[in-house]
Design a protein around this motif. Structure first.
Motif, PDB file in Angstrom:
ATOM      1  N   PRO A  48       0.888  -0.887  -0.115  1.00 36.30           N
ATOM      2  CA  PRO A  48      -0.290   0.244  -0.155  1.00 36.30           C
ATOM      3  C   PRO A  48       0.683   1.560  -0.153  1.00 36.30           C
ATOM      4  O   PRO A  48       2.290   1.402   0.422  1.00 36.30           O
ATOM      5  CB  PRO A  48      -0.444  -0.111   1.378  1.00 36.30           C
ATOM      6  N   ASP A  49      -0.043   2.326  -0.347  1.00 38.20           N
ATOM      7  CA  ASP A  49       1.126   3.635  -0.957  1.00 38.20           C
ATOM      8  C   ASP A  49      -0.050   4.561  -0.366  1.00 38.20           C
ATOM      9  O   ASP A  49      -1.040   5.176  -1.563  1.00 38.20           O
ATOM     10  CB  ASP A  49       1.468   3.934  -2.241  1.00 38.20           C
ATOM     11  N   PRO A  50      -0.107   5.396   0.344  1.00 34.00           N
ATOM     12  CA  PRO A  50      -0.980   6.552   0.302  1.00 34.00           C
ATOM     13  C   PRO A  50      -1.324   7.618  -0.110  1.00 34.00           C
ATOM     14  O   PRO A  50      -2.641   8.108  -1.425  1.00 34.00           O
ATOM     15  CB  PRO A  50      -1.238   6.871   1.859  1.00 34.00           C
ATOM     16  N   ARG A  51      -0.280   7.627  -1.601  1.00 38.77           N
ATOM     17  CA  ARG A  51      -0.059   9.093  -2.474  1.00 38.77           C
ATOM     18  C   ARG A  51      -0.359   8.424  -4.084  1.00 38.77           C
ATOM     19  O   ARG A  51      -0.817   9.225  -4.598  1.00 38.77           O
ATOM     20  CB  ARG A  51       1.674   8.835  -2.122  1.00 38.77           C
ATOM     21  N   ASP A  52      -0.935   6.925  -3.985  1.00 41.66           N
ATOM     22  CA  ASP A  52      -1.575   6.456  -5.379  1.00 41.66           C
ATOM     23  C   ASP A  52      -3.045   5.248  -4.536  1.00 41.66           C
ATOM     24  O   ASP A  52      -2.950   4.122  -4.258  1.00 41.66           O
ATOM     25  CB  ASP A  52      -0.778   5.573  -6.066  1.00 41.66           C
ATOM     26  N   THR A  53      -3.920   6.341  -4.782  1.00 42.25           N
ATOM     27  CA  THR A  53      -4.987   5.837  -4.010  1.00 42.25           C
ATOM     28  C   THR A  53      -5.831   4.472  -4.952  1.00 42.25           C
ATOM     29  O   THR A  53      -6.901   3.894  -4.315  1.00 42.25           O
ATOM     30  CB  THR A  53      -6.156   6.593  -4.498  1.00 42.25           C
ATOM     31  N   THR A  54      -5.330   4.053  -6.096  1.00 43.66           N
ATOM     32  CA  THR A  54      -5.569   2.684  -6.595  1.00 43.66           C
ATOM     33  C   THR A  54      -4.552   1.945  -6.325  1.00 43.66           C
ATOM     34  O   THR A  54      -4.597   0.625  -7.168  1.00 43.66           O
ATOM     35  CB  THR A  54      -5.435   3.163  -8.041  1.00 43.66           C
ATOM     36  N   ALA A  55      -3.394   1.588  -4.730  1.00 47.69           N
ATOM     37  CA  ALA A  55      -2.412   0.845  -5.067  1.00 47.69           C
ATOM     38  C   ALA A  55      -3.642  -0.288  -3.220  1.00 47.69           C
ATOM     39  O   ALA A  55      -4.503   0.746  -2.894  1.00 47.69           O
ATOM     40  CB  ALA A  55      -1.792   1.551  -4.179  1.00 47.69           C
ATOM     41  N   TYR A  56      -3.544  -2.033  -3.780  1.00 47.94           N
ATOM     42  CA  TYR A  56      -4.181  -2.482  -2.974  1.00 47.94           C
ATOM     43  C   TYR A  56      -3.623  -2.095  -1.608  1.00 47.94           C
ATOM     44  O   TYR A  56      -2.766  -1.430  -1.304  1.00 47.94           O
ATOM     45  CB  TYR A  56      -3.807  -3.649  -3.178  1.00 47.94           C
ATOM     46  N   ASP A  57      -4.852  -2.296  -0.597  1.00 45.52           N
ATOM     47  CA  ASP A  57      -3.975  -2.493   0.829  1.00 45.52           C
ATOM     48  C   ASP A  57      -3.572  -3.765   2.119  1.00 45.52           C
ATOM     49  O   ASP A  57      -4.207  -3.532   2.696  1.00 45.52           O
ATOM     50  CB  ASP A  57      -5.664  -1.413   1.983  1.00 45.52           C
ATOM     51  N   ARG A  58      -3.209  -4.642   0.949  1.00 49.00           N
ATOM     52  CA  ARG A  58      -2.821  -5.403   1.279  1.00 49.00           C
ATOM     53  C   ARG A  58      -1.399  -5.623   1.211  1.00 49.00           C
ATOM     54  O   ARG A  58      -0.554  -5.053  -0.097  1.00 49.00           O
ATOM     55  CB  ARG A  58      -4.149  -6.323   0.243  1.00 49.00           C
ATOM     56  N   PRO A  59      -0.738  -6.543   2.294  1.00 51.10           N
ATOM     57  CA  PRO A  59       0.570  -6.936   1.588  1.00 51.10           C
ATOM     58  C   PRO A  59       0.237  -7.605   0.733  1.00 51.10           C
ATOM     59  O   PRO A  59       0.070  -8.659   0.474  1.00 51.10           O
ATOM     60  CB  PRO A  59       1.211  -6.971   3.166  1.00 51.10           C
ATOM     61  N   TYR A  60       1.757  -8.085   0.283  1.00 47.96           N
ATOM     62  CA  TYR A  60       2.142  -8.603  -0.724  1.00 47.96           C
ATOM     63  C   TYR A  60       2.919 -10.191  -0.178  1.00 47.96           C
ATOM     64  O   TYR A  60       4.357  -9.878   0.577  1.00 47.96           O
ATOM     65  CB  TYR A  60       3.127  -8.237  -1.868  1.00 47.96           C
ATOM     66  N   THR A  61       2.304 -10.908  -0.276  1.00 47.54           N
ATOM     67  CA  THR A  61       2.662 -12.482   1.312  1.00 47.54           C
ATOM     68  C   THR A  61       3.098 -13.807  -0.657  1.00 47.54           C
ATOM     69  O   THR A  61       3.717 -14.250   0.682  1.00 47.54           O
ATOM     70  CB  THR A  61       1.942 -12.548   1.657  1.00 47.54           C
ATOM     71  N   HIS A  62       3.181 -13.689  -1.870  1.00 50.11           N
ATOM     72  CA  HIS A  62       3.334 -14.874  -1.633  1.00 50.11           C
ATOM     73  C   HIS A  62       4.538 -15.628  -2.118  1.00 50.11           C
ATOM     74  O   HIS A  62       5.554 -14.800  -2.273  1.00 50.11           O
ATOM     75  CB  HIS A  62       3.442 -14.704  -4.024  1.00 50.11           C
ATOM     76  N   THR A  63       5.172 -16.896  -1.752  1.00 49.87           N
ATOM     77  CA  THR A  63       6.551 -17.365  -2.025  1.00 49.87           C
ATOM     78  C   THR A  63       6.031 -18.720  -3.113  1.00 49.87           C
ATOM     79  O   THR A  63       5.333 -19.467  -2.997  1.00 49.87           O
ATOM     80  CB  THR A  63       6.340 -18.230  -1.188  1.00 49.87           C
ATOM     81  N   PRO A  64       6.994 -17.945  -4.113  1.00 47.67           N
ATOM     82  CA  PRO A  64       6.776 -18.905  -5.513  1.00 47.67           C
ATOM     83  C   PRO A  64       7.764 -20.229  -5.311  1.00 47.67           C
ATOM     84  O   PRO A  64       8.694 -20.465  -4.140  1.00 47.67           O
ATOM     85  CB  PRO A  64       8.022 -18.537  -6.423  1.00 47.67           C
ATOM     86  N   SER A  65       7.201 -20.854  -5.596  1.00 43.77           N
ATOM     87  CA  SER A  65       6.838 -23.210  -5.437  1.00 43.77           C
ATOM     88  C   SER A  65       6.788 -23.657  -6.885  1.00 43.77           C
ATOM     89  O   SER A  65       6.845 -23.241  -7.406  1.00 43.77           O
ATOM     90  CB  SER A  65       6.105 -23.793  -4.694  1.00 43.77           C
ATOM     91  N   ASN A  66       8.356 -24.348  -6.747  1.00 43.77           N
ATOM     92  CA  ASN A  66       8.638 -25.023  -8.179  1.00 43.77           C
ATOM     93  C   ASN A  66       7.518 -26.304  -8.448  1.00 43.77           C
ATOM     94  O   ASN A  66       6.817 -27.354  -8.960  1.00 43.77           O
ATOM     95  CB  ASN A  66      10.111 -25.535  -8.416  1.00 43.77           C
TER      96      ASN A  66
END
Lengths: 274, 89
Positions: free
Chosen positions: A195-213
């Motif tokens: 999230p970033d309050p200076r871009d109101t189209t930005a999601y308010d959720r953190p990114y937590t993806h962990t890639p897996s093979n």
């Protein structure tokens, strides 16, 4: 503590418009500490010229950092330079339309690197940096990543703040990562997404993806109709090879009914010409 | 349908210089882009509204920002701390 990063790589593809042979980074303990990162030249960097590959902006030095650049600095990255692109992101997908000369493909100088983030893709493809930032409206990260044999991601709209990105099309574009590996792309994505309050189209959720093979049990959608109609035989063969390699997965034909209707507004808004 | 005359007129209004030999190419591109509207006209409008949308405007509170000096640093011409721009009309 501020430390020095010596960027000594030879730029044989004209990937950079501005390069910092001596870049600084902070010992922050962040995931990018001491890593040299290249940034597309339409992303604002305080104190570092930002041209969008256009003479119109020659001499312009942004007075502030884009949100993603602040994120890079806080993660300990050394920004080693600003990469070449099609002027303002427009004019085809080749990185030939730059006021600073074309970028060439790191694997074959007679070929284009794709665009418009061609400088970022070539810098990674040539091994000058492990990771770079680009921006993508209608393929500007994905195409050059493919052309240069690296990995690139256009994040879902809203995933990454556009604050400080010199806009091509506000409602379509995203800043995104390019890297040698999926793991590198994920590392860079985890630094810039959030999230970033200076871009109101930005999601308010953190990114937590962990890639897996581990792909066991997954189904893969294959847009076979689009491949047949829009891609050359060489591309189709390469895709078929990938589908075979997914062995344990089941590939399913998928019709993307709305892809044409999605493309139309993009072409109208961006004056694209297919 | 856009004609070469239209492109010339639009270019004049936008103060963009288009060469005579470029007119046919630009006219063709304009018409091609207009065809995308015809494709969009075939999309049926759904019954569903956008009920889930929420307002994201923030409170109008003053927060620290660039100094006047930093904001004017890139201007070709300034006057009394403001950016001075050439006349456009």
């Amino acid at each position: 503590m501020v430390k020095e990063y010596f960027f000594e790589e030879t730029d044989r593809t004209n990937a950079f418009i501005t390069r910092l042979d001596l870049a600084m980074y902070e010992e922050t303990g962040g995931p990018l500490e001491g890593k040299g990162i290249a940034v597309k030249d339409n992303i604002s960097t305080a104190g570092i010229p930002t041209t969008c590959a256009s003479r119109i902006l020659a001499g312009y030095v942004p007075p502030y950092d884009a949100h993603v650049v602040t994120c890079l600095r806080e993660a300990g990255a050394a920004i080693v330079g600003k990469t070449n692109m099609d002027e303002f992101g427009m004019g085809g997908s080749t990185t030939e339309n730059s006021a600073y000369g074309p970028t060439t493909n790191p694997h074959d100088a007679s070929r284009v690197p794709g665009g418009s983030s061609g400088g970022s893709a070539a810098a990674v493809g040539a091994g000058m940096v492990d990771m770079a930032l680009g921006s993508d409206t209608g393929g500007s990260i994905r195409c050059p990543a493919a052309f240069c044999g690296i990995v690139g991601l256009k994040p879902t709209y809203g995933r990454v703040s556009r604050y400080g990105l010199i806009a091509f099309s506000n409602s379509l574009e995203q800043i995104g990562p390019l890297g040698k590996t999926v793991a590198d792309v994920n590392t860079l994505m985890s630094v810039i997404a959030g999230p970033d309050p200076r871009d109101t189209t930005a999601y308010d959720r953190p990114y937590t993806h962990t890639p897996s093979n581990d792909i066991a049990g997954m189904k893969i959608a294959v847009p076979r109709r689009i491949l047949r109609r829009r891609c050359g035989p060489c591309c189709c063969r390469a895709c078929a090879h990938c589908y075979r390699k997914t062995g344990r997965c089941r590939c399913r034909d998928a019709d993307l009914f709305h892809s044409l209707h999605g493309l139309c507004p993009c072409c109208i808004l961006c004056d694209l010409y297919e | 349908m856009v004609l070469e005359n239209d492109v010339e007129g639009i270019a004049k209004l936008a103060d963009i210089h288009i060469q005579k030999e470029e007119l046919a190419e630009f006219t063709s591109r304009f018409n091609h882009i207009l065809e995308y509207f015809d494709i969009l006209d075939t999309v049926s409008e759904g019954e569903e509204g956008e009920a889930d949308l929420v307002n994201v405007l923030r409170e109008d509170e003053v927060t620290p920002s660039l100094t006047q000096e930093a904001a004017c640093a890139n201007a070709h011409e300034t006057e009394d701390g403001h950016i001075r721009a050439p006349r456009v009309m």
